[in-house]
Motif scaffolding. Structure first.
Motif, PDB file in Angstrom:
ATOM      1  N   ALA A   3       1.173 -50.480  30.836  1.00  0.00           N
ATOM      2  CA  ALA A   3      -0.211 -50.824  30.509  1.00  0.00           C
ATOM      3  C   ALA A   3      -0.771 -49.830  29.506  1.00  0.00           C
ATOM      4  O   ALA A   3      -0.407 -48.650  29.506  1.00  0.00           O
ATOM      5  CB  ALA A   3      -1.058 -50.816  31.791  1.00  0.00           C
ATOM      6  N   HIS A   4      -1.655 -50.325  28.666  1.00  0.00           N
ATOM      7  CA  HIS A   4      -2.283 -49.474  27.668  1.00  0.00           C
ATOM      8  C   HIS A   4      -3.255 -48.504  28.324  1.00  0.00           C
ATOM      9  O   HIS A   4      -4.122 -48.896  29.095  1.00  0.00           O
ATOM     10  CB  HIS A   4      -3.030 -50.341  26.644  1.00  0.00           C
ATOM     11  CG  HIS A   4      -3.894 -49.550  25.714  1.00  0.00           C
ATOM     12  ND1 HIS A   4      -3.382 -48.673  24.786  1.00  0.00           N
ATOM     13  CD2 HIS A   4      -5.257 -49.501  25.597  1.00  0.00           C
ATOM     14  CE1 HIS A   4      -4.386 -48.126  24.107  1.00  0.00           C
ATOM     15  NE2 HIS A   4      -5.533 -48.605  24.594  1.00  0.00           N
ATOM     16  N   THR A   5      -3.108 -47.215  28.023  1.00  0.00           N
ATOM     17  CA  THR A   5      -4.020 -46.191  28.523  1.00  0.00           C
ATOM     18  C   THR A   5      -4.876 -45.702  27.364  1.00  0.00           C
ATOM     19  O   THR A   5      -4.360 -45.071  26.427  1.00  0.00           O
ATOM     20  CB  THR A   5      -3.254 -44.998  29.120  1.00  0.00           C
ATOM     21  OG1 THR A   5      -2.385 -45.474  30.162  1.00  0.00           O
ATOM     22  CG2 THR A   5      -4.220 -43.958  29.653  1.00  0.00           C
ATOM     23  N   PRO A   6      -6.157 -46.010  27.371  1.00  0.00           N
ATOM     24  CA  PRO A   6      -6.997 -45.610  26.245  1.00  0.00           C
ATOM     25  C   PRO A   6      -7.045 -44.091  26.101  1.00  0.00           C
ATOM     26  O   PRO A   6      -7.081 -43.365  27.096  1.00  0.00           O
ATOM     27  CB  PRO A   6      -8.378 -46.168  26.611  1.00  0.00           C
ATOM     28  CG  PRO A   6      -8.112 -47.218  27.632  1.00  0.00           C
ATOM     29  CD  PRO A   6      -6.905 -46.752  28.381  1.00  0.00           C
ATOM     30  N   PRO A   7      -7.038 -43.597  24.867  1.00  0.00           N
ATOM     31  CA  PRO A   7      -7.197 -42.158  24.648  1.00  0.00           C
ATOM     32  C   PRO A   7      -8.570 -41.696  25.113  1.00  0.00           C
ATOM     33  O   PRO A   7      -9.477 -42.503  25.351  1.00  0.00           O
ATOM     34  CB  PRO A   7      -7.050 -42.020  23.126  1.00  0.00           C
ATOM     35  CG  PRO A   7      -6.446 -43.300  22.655  1.00  0.00           C
ATOM     36  CD  PRO A   7      -6.876 -44.347  23.619  1.00  0.00           C
TER      37      PRO A   7
END
Length: 945
Positions: A3-7
């Protein structure tokens, strides 16, 4: 799947839209940081992990100023190919080399200042080499192709970010930072804006650079056109970068503003986003911006608008998404494909102007190649450093073998004798250039010219024989026997130290001035004369030496000998791009320099089979009558010599076409500062004389026939088709051109106007059908009465052929449109600059912010005419809005003056307008004539019932 982990910082999140990321980053920058971004050299913001960024990487025909790179033909040569697809590939190669070079050197920028879209209106413009064509349609086609290549084809991330130069109506170097281009509305929209507009609307442009000059009395750097026109054409934010030093010019040379704070604020508000001034020192511009904020000439919102546009470009370049940037690892540099492309471009750029059968050269021919450019591969101010080079002599050696090729440069060989009876001597220096050659073996002329460690010239009893070339107008270069040019370094000493003339301030040019029984030798770079002292030869303000010019051999003597022994002579003539016609210096004549005319005459007298090969950045007025063949090519980059030799030998059939009119005489030219292409009948669009060679001209080694022209109107376009057949026995390219002409226009329209073109390759006997879909808008003109584009109903001739004058097929279509209506002047009056005709008038700024006015060009008298003004049932009075001092006289239909309106006293300033009124009775439709006397500005004319 992970899953994409936002910066942590949203501006680094590639999943978010660029607009949201820019908003986030802006909110994190302090005011001081945002202000610092407005200089060309934006500093790093270490606390946010943001790198430094600079606008401005020159890339006109290859990567410039950053060392070795692939050098393609000059821009005017790329224009001569009439091949957008080729030029797109050139842009693609250049952008890949930029990325490859940047990977090794962070000084290489991704915001590229290219291409130049200024139209080649006047062939004496010193920067003719930088533009593509005198025609807006061809210019935009080539410029669009180049920008698409520079941008790359990724849907999100750009390989480089192209900035178009130079906005707007910039076509003179003489007093370029103080002259104003008077551009009437029709010329503005139909000519100067058109090339920019079509290129910007194509979607691969990151921004523009305003030009140094003024337009209609207002500097381009505060032009309202940046917002009203430019930014209305683009879907994405456009970055406007100032030209170098132009922000300071607003005060220092143009005197348009009293203070730099006012000038900087006005530029920023008008739309300039990045200030190129004071080199790498940003403190001056930052100080001015802070001062403008303190004086409330600017707001933080103005700062943010400019920074936002900059960041938009940086995000598109992938700066904040290094892992997703598809161009980050590009390593294509000086590849075999790029070398082949440079040669292909050079071959396609060659234009065969005349051929009586002497070309192509017979395989067994003995060839004499002569002339000042016969063994030269010249660079210009915007070239990269050559990795490979090919001169015409080298190309012919390679193609025919050195045993069948003889060379004579044609320089005058001279000694300079002093008043003491000694001669100027060039000390021998072994391997003088080795220390400044890079790893690739490329030579940097600027480093050589500026060296002070080489010995200065001296004098002795015998001296050194020098090669002297007169490049025209008395401008000379002097070269030592080992090929080094005489140059002057900062210490004033004269040395043989330059590989070529070059640099921003050329230090390798001289002039001989008659003095008594000899000559003074003036160094043009410093303006000082050469003197001889105990410590060597140098330039100084006092005690100039009087030299006797001792001629060992005239160049034409060597040329005549070589020519007499050959079957065919190829005279290679043209210009050095750093001399007599370059940035900061316009040409004064179309004529070939006298030295080169002597060489040409000598070759022709010795051998009638003389081919003239012009290698130049601009057109010449040469008499081709007694020459069996003439070719032209721009300086063709690293493969110039190979390309020329292959065309001369017939390995390639020439198919370049002239991108601008070649005039027969200086008398055919308008004034350099006359920008009214309609009124003064300029370019192929309006020129009514007989050109030496017309726009679009170029011959082939085969023949082509045209047939089957059809045209139909459907779906908002004119659909045109015709066939082209190769009727000869050589595979070759043809450039098929489609023009139009309004048959019975209500206003002056072009004699013919390019609608489209196609470059095609055809084998012997092959036929191709070409189809063109031309939008109806291409037939419209700018209606000054309605202040908008209008398609006039009526007949339009379609012309298909091989040049603007070589028309093979014609047909006529009838188009529906909007009929002409009289000007409804009672309600809105007349905008002064919206005239139909003028005499002795120039357009000036109505205010410093917006609007136009008119004034007598010489401050004495002028006239403007407004056709078909409808006064309805009648008017009783007229009012004029004027500033300054003088008189406005109104007449109708060329009759006597009906009203004379004088100013009672000069107004307090050029923008302080007053209204003057008089009684006038008129009804119906009339032509309004206004005669202006005295130094006044007329902004508007009103009529009352």
């Amino acid at each position: 799947m992970t899953a994409h982990t936002p910066p942590t910082e949203p501006f680094r999140d590639p999943q978010l839209p660029f607009a949201d990321r820019i908003d986030d980053l802006l909110s994190r920058l302090t005011l001081d940081e945002r202000i610092s971004f407005l200089h060309q050299f934006a500093p790093a913001v270490d606390r946010l992990g943001i790198a430094a960024f600079r606008t401005g990487q020159e890339a006109l025909h290859g990567v410039a100023w950053m060392g070795p790179a692939t050098v393609f033909p000059q821009a005017v040569g790329l224009g001569a190919t009439w091949n957008p697809e080729l030029v797109r590939r050139v842009g693609d190669a250049v952008s890949k080399e930029i990325r490859a070079m940047r990977a090794k050197d962070e000084r290489v920028g991704l915001n590229v200042w290219a291409p130049t879209v200024n139209l080649l209106r006047h062939p004496l413009w010193g920067r003719n080499e930088e533009g593509y064509s005198e025609d807006p349609k061809l210019t935009s086609a080539i410029a669009t192709a180049y920008t698409h290549g520079l941008r790359g084809d990724h849907p999100t991330y750009w390989r480089t970010a192209p900035v178009l130069k130079h906005w707007l109506a910039h076509n003179n170097e003489t007093d370029r930072s103080t002259t104003s281009s008077s551009v009437r509305p029709r010329v503005l929209h139909e000519y100067d804006l058109k090339a920019f507009r079509e290129t910007v609307e194509a979607g691969a442009v990151a921004g523009v650079m305003p030009a140094y000059n003024l337009v209609n009395g207002r500097p381009n750097h505060v032009s309202p056109y940046l917002s009203t026109h430019l930014r209305a054409w683009a879907d994405e934010d456009l970055l406007v970068c100032s030209d170098a030093g132009a922000p300071s010019n607003l005060v220092d040379s143009e005197h348009y503003f009293d203070t730099h704070e006012e000038a900087t604020a006005a530029s920023l508000v008008a739309g300039v986003d990045s200030f190129t001034d004071h080199g790498t020192d940003s403190s001056q511009m930052i100080g001015r911006l802070r001062g403008a904020l303190e004086r409330r000439l600017l707001t933080e919102a103005d700062i943010d608008t400019a920074v936002r546009r900059q960041l938009s470009v940086r995000f598109r370049l992938g700066e904040f998404d290094p892992e997703d940037d598809p161009h980050d690892a590009t390593g294509e540099f000086d590849t075999p494909a790029h070398r082949a492309l440079a040669q292909e471009a050079a071959e396609q750029a060659i234009v065969l102007l005349k051929n009586d059968g002497v070309l192509p050269l017979a395989p067994e021919a003995r060839v004499a190649v002569v002339g000042l450019l016969a063994d030269e591969c010249k660079l210009d101010w915007y070239s990269g450093t050559l990795i490979h080079r090919s001169t015409p002599l080298e190309g012919l050696y390679e193609r025919f073998g050195p045993e069948r090729v003889e060379f004579a440069e044609g320089v005058d060989r001279v000694r300079l004798k002093t008043s003491a009876g000694t001669f100027v001597h060039v000390p021998v220096v072994e391997d003088a250039a080795d220390e400044v050659r890079g790893a690739e073996g490329a030579l940097d002329p600027a480093l050589l010219a500026g060296r002070t460690d080489l010995p200065a010239l001296t004098t002795d009893a015998t001296g050194t024989e020098l090669a002297l070339v007169d490049w025209g107008e008395g401008v000379l270069t002097l070269r030592a026997p080992d090929g080094r040019y005489l140059s002057v370094a900062d210490d004033g000493c004269v040395r043989a130290s330059a590989d070529q003339p070059g640099g921003w301030f050329v230090q390798e040019t001289f002039r001989l001035e008659p003095h008594g029984n000899g000559h003074l030798l003036k160094h043009l770079g410093t303006g000082r004369h050469v003197c001889v002292s105990a410590d060597g030869v140098k330039v100084a303000d006092e005690d100039p030496e009087v030299f006797e010019l001792v001629v060992a051999e005239r160049g034409e003597e060597a040329v005549a000998r070589a020519a007499a022994r050959a079957d065919v002579v190829v005279v290679v003539a043209g210009n050095d791009p750093h001399i007599n016609g370059r940035e900061t210096e316009d040409r004064t004549t179309l004529r070939l320099p006298g030295h080169q005319e002597r060489l040409l005459r000598a070759a022709r007298a010795a051998n009638p089979a003389t081919v003239l090969a012009l290698v130049s950045a601009y057109p010449y007025a040469v008499d081709p009558a007694d020459l069996p063949a003439v070719l032209w090519t721009a300086h063709g980059g690293q493969a110039a010599g190979t390309a020329l030799a292959r065309v001369l030998a017939g390995d390639v059939s020439p198919a370049g076409r002239l991108p601008q009119t070649w005039y027969a005489d200086d008398a055919d030219l308008p004034g350099l500062l006359d920008y009214d292409v309609i009124g003064s009948r300029q370019t192929y669009l309006y020129f009514e004389g007989t050109p030496l060679f017309p726009f679009g001209h170029g011959l082939s080694y085969t023949t082509f026939s045209y047939g089957g022209l059809t045209a139909r109107v459907a779906d908002g376009s004119v659909h045109v088709s015709f066939t082209v057949t190769n009727t000869g026995d050589v595979t070759a390219d043809e450039v098929a051109q489609l023009y139009t002409r309004a048959v019975d226009p209500s206003v002056p329209r072009p004699r013919r106007e390019l609608l489209d073109h196609r470059r095609v390759t055809l084998a012997p006997g092959a036929t191709t059908e070409l189809g063109f879909q031309v939008p109806l808008s291409a037939f419209a003109f700018w209606d000054v009465a309605q202040d908008r584009w209008r398609l006039e109903p009526g007949a339009y001739e379609l012309l298909a052929g091989a040049s603007s004058e070589d028309v093979r097929l014609r047909t006529t279509v009838t188009l529906d449109g909007e009929p002409a209506l009289p000007r409804a002047v009672v309600a809105g009056g007349l905008a002064a600059a919206g005239f139909d005709e003028q005499s002795g008038i120039e357009i000036v700024d109505r205010t410093k912010v917006s609007g136009d006015a008119v004034t007598p060009a010489d401050g004495a008298a002028g006239e403007v005419v407004y056709r078909r003004c409808d006064f309805g049932r009648g008017i009783a009075g007229v009012t004029v809005e004027v500033a300054g001092e003088g008189t406005v006289e109104l007449s109708l239909d060329g009759g006597p003056a009906l009203a004379v309106l004088p100013t009672a006293a000069p107004t307090s300033g050029p923008y302080d307008y007053v209204s003057l009124g008089a009684s006038v009775a008129a009804a119906g439709v009339h032509d309004v004539h206004l005669r202006l006397r005295g130094p006044l500005r007329l902004a508007h004319v009103g009529f009352s019932g």
